[in-house]
Scaffold this active site. Structure first.
Site, PDB file in Angstrom:
ATOM      1  N   THR A  78       0.844  -1.180   0.000  1.00  0.00           N
ATOM      2  CA  THR A  78       0.000   0.000   0.000  1.00  0.00           C
ATOM      3  C   THR A  78       0.883   1.235   0.000  1.00  0.00           C
ATOM      4  OG1 THR A  78      -0.131   0.102   2.414  1.00  0.00           O
ATOM      5  CG2 THR A  78      -1.872  -1.140   1.251  1.00  0.00           C
TER       6      THR A  78
ATOM      7  N   GLY B 262       2.482   2.169   3.271  1.00  0.00           N
ATOM      8  CA  GLY B 262       3.246   1.108   3.916  1.00  0.00           C
ATOM      9  C   GLY B 262       4.409   0.642   3.070  1.00  0.00           C
ATOM     10  N   CYS B 263       4.188  -0.432   2.335  1.00  0.00           N
ATOM     11  CA  CYS B 263       5.287  -1.067   1.607  1.00  0.00           C
ATOM     12  C   CYS B 263       5.792  -0.241   0.436  1.00  0.00           C
ATOM     13  CB  CYS B 263       4.865  -2.460   1.151  1.00  0.00           C
ATOM     14  SG  CYS B 263       4.491  -3.556   2.549  1.00  0.00           S
ATOM     15  N   ILE B 264       4.930   0.558  -0.199  1.00  0.00           N
ATOM     16  CA  ILE B 264       5.391   1.425  -1.279  1.00  0.00           C
ATOM     17  C   ILE B 264       6.310   2.505  -0.721  1.00  0.00           C
ATOM     18  CG2 ILE B 264       4.698   3.115  -3.018  1.00  0.00           C
ATOM     19  CD1 ILE B 264       4.065   0.245  -3.820  1.00  0.00           C
TER      20      ILE B 264
ATOM     21  N   THR C  80       9.606   0.966   0.533  1.00  0.00           N
ATOM     22  CA  THR C  80      10.424   0.504  -0.587  1.00  0.00           C
ATOM     23  C   THR C  80      11.049   1.670  -1.345  1.00  0.00           C
ATOM     24  OG1 THR C  80       9.187  -1.551  -0.843  1.00  0.00           O
ATOM     25  CG2 THR C  80      10.336  -0.719  -2.790  1.00  0.00           C
TER      26      THR C  80
END
Length: 223
Positions: A152, A155-157, A160
């Site tokens: 999301t 979060g992970c976007i 990253t």
């Protein structure tokens, strides 16, 4: 990226203070598809979010990258039964239980399954780089730019993209191909990423970048 007057004022304040310089695309881009899995798309999942449009945009990017001959890399989250390998992250977010081995919610979404030979990075934390071989894989392949899509945004976007920058790769986050539980989270995080850690690009711009990079690559190989 859309937003109200307050968001525009904040973006202008950032720029006026010396934030938000563009990174641009390097010489060797790849598409990184972050956690495009069923957990965010299936009703009843604790991670369910209104991300159907972002999923469709991501699938379009995957098709375009493959057609252009660019590398496509995927990430997914996977925990051992009980989630002990998730550490405090797994404890902080009990909903991550859906990523324990054997749960179909952890499977790739329709149209987003990797093809043979494409890299799949299995992770336990938000960043696609944390505790994984992703940076080494990109370096070995001489990739310098990542077009980033998936879930999301907050979060992970975000994690990253931030780590991509810190590892020396240019992160280009594709607005319409990322999604979150609420549009406000999506927009706030993209605004801050654009200011500090990444270029936020439109789907149209990303597709153009992919097509141009593919043309250059094919010309270089004589295809």
């Amino acid at each position: 990226m859309s937003g109200g007057g307050a968001a525009r004022d904040l973006a202008e304040d950032y720029r006026g203070s010396g934030f938000g310089a563009g990174l641009g695309c390097g010489d060797a881009p790849a598409l990184l598809v972050v956690d495009l899995v069923r957990a965010y798309l299936v009703d009843g999942s604790p991670l369910r979010a209104p991300v159907e449009d972002a999923a469709a945009a991501s699938v379009a990017l995957i098709g375009a990258a493959r057609e252009a001959g660019l590398p496509v890399l995927f990430t997914r989250v996977s925990y051992r039964p009980g989630g002990v390998d998730g550490g405090l992250f797994r404890r902080k977010i009990p909903a991550l239980r859906v990523f324990e081995e054997g749960d179909p919610l952890g499977d790739f979404a329709e149209g987003a399954a990797p093809e043979p030979g494409e890299t799949v990075v299995t992770k336990q934390y938000a960043s696609s780089f944390h505790g994984t071989s992703l940076a080494a894989t990109l370096t070995a392949s001489r990739i310098d730019t990542l077009l980033i899509c998936g879930f999301t945004t907050s979060g992970c976007i975000r994690a990253t993209a931030t780590d991509a920058l810190q590892h020396g790769f240019r992160p280009l986050v594709v607005d319409e191909a990322c999604g979150d539980r609420d549009r406000r989270l999506h927009e706030a995080n993209l605004l801050d990423l654009e200011a500090k850690y990444a270029d936020v690009v439109s789907l149209e711009s990303a597709l153009t970048t992919i097509n141009e990079a593919g043309t250059v690559k094919k010309a270089g190989t004589g295809d």
